[in-house]
Design a protein around this motif. Structure first.
Motif, mmCIF file in Angstrom:
data_model
loop_
_atom_site.group_PDB
_atom_site.id
_atom_site.type_symbol
_atom_site.label_atom_id
_atom_site.label_comp_id
_atom_site.label_asym_id
_atom_site.label_seq_id
_atom_site.Cartn_x
_atom_site.Cartn_y
_atom_site.Cartn_z
ATOM 1 N N PRO A 47 0.820 -1.216 0.000
ATOM 2 C CA PRO A 47 0.000 0.000 0.000
ATOM 3 C C PRO A 47 0.850 1.262 0.000
ATOM 4 N N SER A 65 -5.306 11.461 4.971
ATOM 5 C CA SER A 65 -4.541 10.429 4.283
ATOM 6 C C SER A 65 -3.085 10.854 4.187
ATOM 7 N N GLU A 90 -5.844 0.936 3.904
ATOM 8 C CA GLU A 90 -6.985 0.385 3.181
ATOM 9 C C GLU A 90 -6.621 -0.048 1.763
ATOM 10 N N HIS A 91 -7.448 -0.965 1.246
ATOM 11 C CA HIS A 91 -7.287 -1.413 -0.136
ATOM 12 C C HIS A 91 -7.649 -0.298 -1.109
ATOM 13 N N ASN A 92 -6.996 -0.302 -2.245
ATOM 14 C CA ASN A 92 -7.394 0.494 -3.398
ATOM 15 C C ASN A 92 -7.245 -0.411 -4.624
ATOM 16 N N PHE A 93 -7.436 0.114 -5.797
ATOM 17 C CA PHE A 93 -7.374 -0.703 -7.005
ATOM 18 C C PHE A 93 -6.022 -1.406 -7.142
ATOM 19 N N THR A 95 -3.698 -2.169 -4.802
ATOM 20 C CA THR A 95 -3.433 -3.207 -3.798
ATOM 21 C C THR A 95 -4.272 -4.452 -4.064
ATOM 22 N N ARG A 96 -5.522 -4.262 -4.449
ATOM 23 C CA ARG A 96 -6.369 -5.420 -4.780
ATOM 24 C C ARG A 96 -5.809 -6.194 -5.970
#
Length: 129
Positions: A47, A65, A90-93, A95-96
């Protein structure tokens, strides 16, 4: 008698050990130290940002952030965590996508591996005659 609960902060999300940590009086932790308490960020997801959630004096939840990657994550090292804060990685595009690719590669590698073990339990009865 009023019960005093210990001061804590929480780190959740793409870290190696999500948990709540005691925040002793007279100590100041920055964002990078808080992430270190949680075992660092997930290497596979990698991340780039962390978010701090904090309750203001009116009871509203505010968030900010902070960049974790780059040549100098100055903001993250200068941002002081307060008791009661929640640090979320948190996840974002991106990291996913990284996690999905890592899972797909692990499944493919696991499906290509095949091993056989055979134990021969037959005895030669001729030697016992």
């Amino acid at each position: 008698v009023e019960r005093r609960s210990p001061q804590v902060f929480t780190v959740i999300g793409l870290v190696n050990r999500s948990s709540t940590f005691v925040y002793p009086p007279g100590v100041k932790y920055n964002l990078l130290q808080a992430l270190a308490f949680a075992g660092g960020v997930n290497d596979i997801a990698a991340p780039e940002y962390a978010r701090i959630y904090r309750q203001d004096s009116h009871g509203n939840i505010i968030s900010a952030s902070f960049r974790l990657k780059g040549s100098m994550p100055i903001d993250a090292s200068n941002t002081i965590i307060q008791p009661g804060d929640v640090v979320a990685v948190e996840h974002n595009f991106n990291t996913r996508t990284r996690v999905l690719l890592a899972q797909m590669l692990r499944i493919t590698a696991g499906m290509n591996v095949y091993a056989t073990y055979r134990m021969d339990t037959s005895f030669d009865d001729a030697s016992s005659r």
